[in-house]
Design a protein around this motif. Sequence first.
Motif: not given
Length: 497
Positions: A111-135
């Motif tokens: 479970t994750l939530m889309i979270q606004e970091e700054k204007e026109n910028t979104l981040g991902l908040q991991v509430l439970n589970g596992e997420v793999f990122f490639h930036v």
Amino acid sequence: MREQKDEQKKKGPAKVRKNRIYNGVMILILVAIVFSAAMFVGNIRGWFTEGGSILVTGKSGLAHVERKGIAYSLQEGTVLKEGDRLKTLDGASVHLEIPGQGEAVIHEDTTLMIQEEKENTLGLQVLNGEVFFHVHAKEDPPFSAFTEEEKLTTATGVFSVSVRQGTSTVYVYGGEVKHIGEEEETLLQKGEMLTILKTEKGEKRYERRSLTEEALSDFILRQLQKDFEEKDLFLTKAEAERILGKRQEAVSLVLEENISQETVPKIEEEEKEPEKSPEIKETETQPVGQEAPSQSQGQDPLKNPSKEPQEEKEEPGSASGNLEEEKPGKTEETEEEKKEEKPLETVPPVSEPEKPKEPASKVLKATISIRVDSILNNMKDLTPGKEQYVPQNGVLLKATTVEFTQGETVFDVLKRVAKAANIQLEYAYTPLYESYYVEGIQHLYEFDVGSESGWMYQVNGWFPNYGSSAYKLKDGDVIVWAYTCKGLGADIGGSVQ
């Protein structure tokens, strides 16, 4: 006649006008319906989202997105926006594209939530589970991920976030990831992991360690098999394939080995078997069509089963042998009795066909063993008097195949096995994490061989970083409970201090 025709001519144009107005109203209604449907779909798809956006580019299995309190089935092509809550179900995964920055792959039961970091910028908040990122692209501001109040930022990097039962862990496979805590910032390099633990007092404890192969789940290893722009990763594609292959071979060897002919559930059934009455046993083992009618009539199973059927046959036989001397009424009664007996003979065949329906549900099996090999190399540090509980071969329970039901956890199976095998087990419930913690098995407790000793569990060669009561089993899983003495699991491959 002429007057009637004039009236009809006057009514004709009026009727046409009414029809046109009616058709126009219907068209407007249809247009309104189509427009409402488009707005509804567009809201789900995120067509009217302003600012930053995250796109769902791939999905397998079932996943949901909750937006403004309403849950929808997640579809490929959906545009996620600030405030959306995304949840993947058992066996599912979702691939997200973060425009201009990179991608994220969401594991099952996450479970994750889309979270606004700054204007026109979104981040991902991991509430439970596992997420793999490639930036893979540098942006200003850099990409952000969150675990509770903790924040992670990276310009470029390959990392993952795992959150289970109040424990958050960040794994860095390439590049650098900055962890911004409540009091200080930590720059994590390739090959490092940071675990954030919550104490019962609500305080946070940070443990920074080096990555090991055993600390990586199969989900992460599969992600590392992909081709990345960054060549300098903690594991190469070939190494990830090798580790997965090695784990699969180890699991296959355990499953193929004929270690135990009896499963633990069968042991429990044998203990309950004496409680069953002889009648029930005979009914379960009774072949179709053999003496079942006599049982349905209440026959005493302790008597000779051959006697009563003979007596039943003799009575009809004597009646049929003296038909001329007996009254017709009595003969009719005998025929009626025979008719009544015929349905009884067909009862077993009618009830028996229902039995083949039982195997429809697949039987799930796992293998579990309990080992204390590491204690054999640290007997001098063992608490005095505990030697009697350490087997010479270091095995408390050899690998045993057990059956389990969908949704059961590693902890559920351990409890059942310990009870069936008469192995002492002590555990405690932690309200903070809503999980059970195994303190001792067979009178061997944590800290019995030093301050870094205790019990850890492994599934298919992987040491999960969360409690056993949160790990839902899958068919064919191989569980190993092992006692660690040094390095908080370093001596059994679990971790490195």
